[in-house]
Design an enzyme around this catalytic site. Structure first.
Site, PDB file in Angstrom:
ATOM      1  CB  ALA A  27      76.344 -26.255-138.434  1.00  0.00           C
ATOM      2  N   GLY A  76      76.188 -20.336-138.859  1.00  0.00           N
ATOM      3  CA  GLY A  76      74.728 -20.331-138.809  1.00  0.00           C
ATOM      4  C   GLY A  76      74.066 -19.075-138.328  1.00  0.00           C
ATOM      5  CB  THR A  77      74.585 -15.949-137.317  1.00  0.00           C
ATOM      6  OG1 THR A  77      73.905 -14.718-137.033  1.00  0.00           O
ATOM      7  CG2 THR A  77      76.042 -15.693-137.625  1.00  0.00           C
ATOM      8  CG  HIS A 111      71.681 -12.093-128.201  1.00  0.00           C
ATOM      9  ND1 HIS A 111      71.633 -12.404-129.538  1.00  0.00           N
ATOM     10  CD2 HIS A 111      72.304 -10.896-128.123  1.00  0.00           C
ATOM     11  CE1 HIS A 111      72.178 -11.412-130.230  1.00  0.00           C
ATOM     12  NE2 HIS A 111      72.599 -10.498-129.391  1.00  0.00           N
ATOM     13  CE1 TYR A 113      60.958 -14.006-124.912  1.00  0.00           C
ATOM     14  CE2 TYR A 113      62.672 -15.606-125.437  1.00  0.00           C
ATOM     15  CZ  TYR A 113      62.131 -14.335-125.574  1.00  0.00           C
ATOM     16  OH  TYR A 113      62.762 -13.418-126.370  1.00  0.00           O
TER      17      TYR A 113
HETATM   18  C1  BV8 Z   1      71.969  -3.310-129.001  1.00  0.00           C
HETATM   19  C2  BV8 Z   1      67.449 -13.142-128.067  1.00  0.00           C
HETATM   20  C3  BV8 Z   1      73.158  -1.440-128.105  1.00  0.00           C
HETATM   21  C4  BV8 Z   1      65.974 -13.174-128.231  1.00  0.00           C
HETATM   22  C5  BV8 Z   1      68.081 -11.768-129.924  1.00  0.00           C
HETATM   23  C6  BV8 Z   1      69.444  -0.416-137.254  1.00  0.00           C
HETATM   24  C7  BV8 Z   1      70.707  -0.724-137.714  1.00  0.00           C
HETATM   25  C8  BV8 Z   1      71.604  -1.446-136.947  1.00  0.00           C
HETATM   26  C9  BV8 Z   1      71.233  -1.892-135.674  1.00  0.00           C
HETATM   27  C10 BV8 Z   1      69.980  -1.599-135.228  1.00  0.00           C
HETATM   28  C11 BV8 Z   1      69.091  -0.854-135.998  1.00  0.00           C
HETATM   29  N1  BV8 Z   1      67.936  -0.732-135.275  1.00  0.00           N
HETATM   30  C12 BV8 Z   1      68.083  -1.364-134.088  1.00  0.00           C
HETATM   31  C13 BV8 Z   1      69.327  -1.873-134.050  1.00  0.00           C
HETATM   32  C14 BV8 Z   1      69.930  -2.616-132.956  1.00  0.00           C
HETATM   33  C15 BV8 Z   1      69.333  -4.017-132.873  1.00  0.00           C
HETATM   34  C16 BV8 Z   1      69.391  -4.725-134.210  1.00  0.00           C
HETATM   35  O1  BV8 Z   1      70.437  -5.213-134.621  1.00  0.00           O
HETATM   36  N2  BV8 Z   1      68.211  -4.793-134.893  1.00  0.00           N
HETATM   37  C17 BV8 Z   1      68.149  -5.462-136.162  1.00  0.00           C
HETATM   38  C18 BV8 Z   1      66.732  -6.045-136.352  1.00  0.00           C
HETATM   39  C19 BV8 Z   1      68.487  -4.447-137.273  1.00  0.00           C
HETATM   40  N3  BV8 Z   1      70.155  -4.740-131.930  1.00  0.00           N
HETATM   41  C20 BV8 Z   1      69.863  -4.690-130.622  1.00  0.00           C
HETATM   42  O2  BV8 Z   1      68.888  -4.142-130.165  1.00  0.00           O
HETATM   43  C21 BV8 Z   1      70.878  -5.357-129.724  1.00  0.00           C
HETATM   44  N4  BV8 Z   1      71.257  -4.417-128.692  1.00  0.00           N
HETATM   45  O3  BV8 Z   1      72.252  -2.980-130.132  1.00  0.00           O
HETATM   46  O4  BV8 Z   1      72.303  -2.569-127.871  1.00  0.00           O
HETATM   47  C22 BV8 Z   1      74.550  -1.870-127.860  1.00  0.00           C
HETATM   48  C23 BV8 Z   1      75.357  -2.236-128.937  1.00  0.00           C
HETATM   49  C24 BV8 Z   1      76.677  -2.614-128.676  1.00  0.00           C
HETATM   50  C25 BV8 Z   1      77.173  -2.647-127.370  1.00  0.00           C
HETATM   51  C26 BV8 Z   1      76.318  -2.289-126.318  1.00  0.00           C
HETATM   52  C27 BV8 Z   1      75.017  -1.886-126.552  1.00  0.00           C
HETATM   53  C28 BV8 Z   1      70.283  -6.571-129.033  1.00  0.00           C
HETATM   54  C29 BV8 Z   1      69.863  -7.572-130.079  1.00  0.00           C
HETATM   55  C30 BV8 Z   1      69.527  -8.890-129.385  1.00  0.00           C
HETATM   56  C31 BV8 Z   1      68.120  -9.327-129.723  1.00  0.00           C
HETATM   57  N5  BV8 Z   1      67.902 -10.674-129.203  1.00  0.00           N
HETATM   58  N6  BV8 Z   1      68.010 -12.976-129.391  1.00  0.00           N
HETATM   59  C32 BV8 Z   1      65.498 -14.571-128.420  1.00  0.00           C
HETATM   60  O5  BV8 Z   1      66.257 -15.447-128.871  1.00  0.00           O
HETATM   61  O6  BV8 Z   1      64.292 -14.745-128.154  1.00  0.00           O
HETATM   62  S1  BV8 Z   1      68.442 -11.614-131.565  1.00  0.00           S
HETATM   63  C33 BV8 Z   1      68.173 -13.080-132.384  1.00  0.00           C
HETATM   64  O7  BV8 Z   1      68.111 -12.796-133.777  1.00  0.00           O
HETATM   65  C34 BV8 Z   1      69.328 -14.045-132.338  1.00  0.00           C
HETATM   66  O8  BV8 Z   1      69.848 -14.142-131.048  1.00  0.00           O
HETATM   67  C35 BV8 Z   1      70.309 -13.525-133.342  1.00  0.00           C
HETATM   68  O9  BV8 Z   1      71.176 -12.582-132.760  1.00  0.00           O
HETATM   69  C36 BV8 Z   1      69.423 -12.767-134.291  1.00  0.00           C
HETATM   70  C37 BV8 Z   1      69.419 -13.333-135.699  1.00  0.00           C
HETATM   71  O10 BV8 Z   1      69.318 -14.651-135.569  1.00  0.00           O
HETATM   72  P1  BV8 Z   1      70.368 -15.649-136.267  1.00  0.00           P
HETATM   73  O11 BV8 Z   1      71.008 -16.392-135.176  1.00  0.00           O
HETATM   74  O12 BV8 Z   1      71.277 -14.989-137.240  1.00  0.00           O
HETATM   75  O13 BV8 Z   1      69.347 -16.533-137.013  1.00  0.00           O
HETATM   76  P2  BV8 Z   1      68.619 -16.215-138.369  1.00  0.00           P
HETATM   77  O14 BV8 Z   1      67.344 -16.986-138.374  1.00  0.00           O
HETATM   78  O15 BV8 Z   1      68.577 -14.738-138.647  1.00  0.00           O
HETATM   79  O16 BV8 Z   1      69.628 -16.856-139.425  1.00  0.00           O
HETATM   80  C38 BV8 Z   1      69.832 -18.252-139.358  1.00  0.00           C
HETATM   81  C39 BV8 Z   1      70.993 -18.554-140.247  1.00  0.00           C
HETATM   82  O17 BV8 Z   1      71.306 -19.936-140.102  1.00  0.00           O
HETATM   83  C40 BV8 Z   1      70.710 -18.304-141.709  1.00  0.00           C
HETATM   84  O18 BV8 Z   1      71.761 -17.575-142.261  1.00  0.00           O
HETATM   85  C41 BV8 Z   1      70.650 -19.702-142.315  1.00  0.00           C
HETATM   86  O19 BV8 Z   1      71.181 -19.728-143.623  1.00  0.00           O
HETATM   87  C42 BV8 Z   1      71.523 -20.472-141.380  1.00  0.00           C
HETATM   88  N7  BV8 Z   1      71.234 -21.902-141.289  1.00  0.00           N
HETATM   89  C43 BV8 Z   1      70.045 -22.532-141.459  1.00  0.00           C
HETATM   90  N8  BV8 Z   1      70.212 -23.857-141.296  1.00  0.00           N
HETATM   91  C44 BV8 Z   1      71.536 -24.062-140.993  1.00  0.00           C
HETATM   92  C45 BV8 Z   1      72.174 -22.825-140.979  1.00  0.00           C
HETATM   93  N9  BV8 Z   1      73.493 -22.676-140.704  1.00  0.00           N
HETATM   94  C46 BV8 Z   1      74.205 -23.801-140.455  1.00  0.00           C
HETATM   95  N10 BV8 Z   1      73.656 -25.036-140.449  1.00  0.00           N
HETATM   96  C47 BV8 Z   1      72.339 -25.204-140.708  1.00  0.00           C
HETATM   97  N11 BV8 Z   1      71.809 -26.446-140.703  1.00  0.00           N
END
Ligand code: BV8
Length: 238
Positions: free
Chosen positions: A227, A183-184, A114, A61
């Site tokens: 974006a 962008g997600t 988050h 971090y």
């Molecule tokens: C929870 C902080 C219960 C950390 C983050 C199995 C199935 C389903 C769910 C789960 C499962 N096993 C576990 C889970 C739950 C888990 C989860 O989802 N796991 C995943 C791996 C399957 N989730 C949790 O644990 C969450 N908590 O579920 O609690 C609950 C639920 C509901 C209500 C109450 C309680 C907590 C998850 C939070 C984790 N922390 N961030 C930090 O930042 O250090 S997650 C982190 O990754 C991000 O914050 C974001 O959420 C996530 C993905 O990141 P993205 O933002 O999407 O970025 P990514 O790189 O993936 O994609 C980038 C995109 O941008 C791409 O599409 C690309 O094409 C695009 N892009 C690139 N360039 C551009 C662009 N777009 C526009 N312009 C550009 N120039």
């Protein structure tokens, strides 16, 4: 490229992810192939990682604080801040990002589901409120302590922890008539479900990004592009 018409009746909910900060030089999770200095992101973003190696977590971090401190908002962030100034109460921006580029661009109606990079909190949840913290912690010995004496931890929602302000977010999604997602990858829950909740409520749903997200089928409109290039000309408020 078509524009998205926003009428006087529209209630707009915006969700952003790491992609909106990519043009500001901050790497996305996927671009890094889910790795940071050889560590899987999930291995430094969990309570277990903190219990196992708090020093490594603070190094992760601290590196992100250093990068985000130097980063500037791009035209994508600025376009959303302009939209907020035009819509006022009829607008909410929910971000998955922990950087402060939306704030630097002028966004105020903003919720960090988050957590926030430049905020730390008591690792023992003693009740002390989270506090602003821009410090870098290369070793555990440097890490500041809470008033109760416990180590401070990043005020970040890790995998397995509950996202922040979910009641407020859920209410705002239910009353939205237009959801704009930028962008997600749609790979993390519950954020990836927001578009489905909006569709269930009859909202129009728009995605902006260079590649289709995993939940692409839930969008009524997909605008392919970066974006910073697409958002400034996309939204027409009447
Ligand atoms: C929870 C902080 C219960 C950390 C983050 C199995 C199935 C389903 C769910 C789960 C499962 N096993 C576990 C889970 C739950 C888990 C989860 O989802 N796991 C995943 C791996 C399957 N989730 C949790 O644990 C969450 N908590 O579920 O609690 C609950 C639920 C509901 C209500 C109450 C309680 C907590 C998850 C939070 C984790 N922390 N961030 C930090 O930042 O250090 S997650 C982190 O990754 C991000 O914050 C974001 O959420 C996530 C993905 O990141 P993205 O933002 O999407 O970025 P990514 O790189 O993936 O994609 C980038 C995109 O941008 C791409 O599409 C690309 O094409 C695009 N892009 C690139 N360039 C551009 C662009 N777009 C526009 N312009 C550009 N120039």
């Amino acid at each position: 490229m078509s524009t998205i018409e926003i009428t006087a009746e529209d209630q707009v909910f915006v969700l952003t992810g790491a992609g909106i900060s990519a043009e500001s030089g901050l790497p996305t999770f996927r671009a890094a192939d889910g790795l940071w200095e050889g560590h899987r992101i999930e291995d430094v973003c969990t309570p277990e990682a903190w219990d196992r190696n708090a020093e490594l977590v603070w190094q992760f971090y601290s590196a992100r604080r250093e990068a985000a401190e130097k980063a500037q908002p791009n035209p994508g962030h600025l376009a959303l801040a302009k939209l907020e100034s035009e819509l006022g109460e009829r607008y909410l921006l929910c971000t998955q990002n922990v950087d402060n580029l939306h704030e630097k661009a002028g966004s105020r109606r903003l919720v960090h589901m988050h957590g926030e990079l430049f905020t730390s909190r008591c690792s023992e949840e003693c009740g002390e409120p989270p506090q602003t913290d821009h410090a870098l912690y290369p070793t555990l010995a440097n890490v500041a302590r809470c008033a109760c004496g416990a180590l401070l931890r990043p005020h970040i929602v890790w995998f397995g922890e509950t996202p922040l302000e979910m009641d407020w977010i859920t209410v705002e999604i239910r009353r939205s008539t237009l959801m704009l997602v930028v962008g997600t990858s749609g790979s993390v829950y519950p954020a990836a479900n927001f578009v489905h909740w909006a569709r269930q409520g009859g909202a129009r749903t728009v995605y902006v990004g260079p590649e289709a997200p995993l939940n692409a089928s839930a969008f009524t409109h997909v605008v392919t592009g970066k974006a910073g290039e697409v958002l400034p000309g996309l939204l027409s408020v009447s």
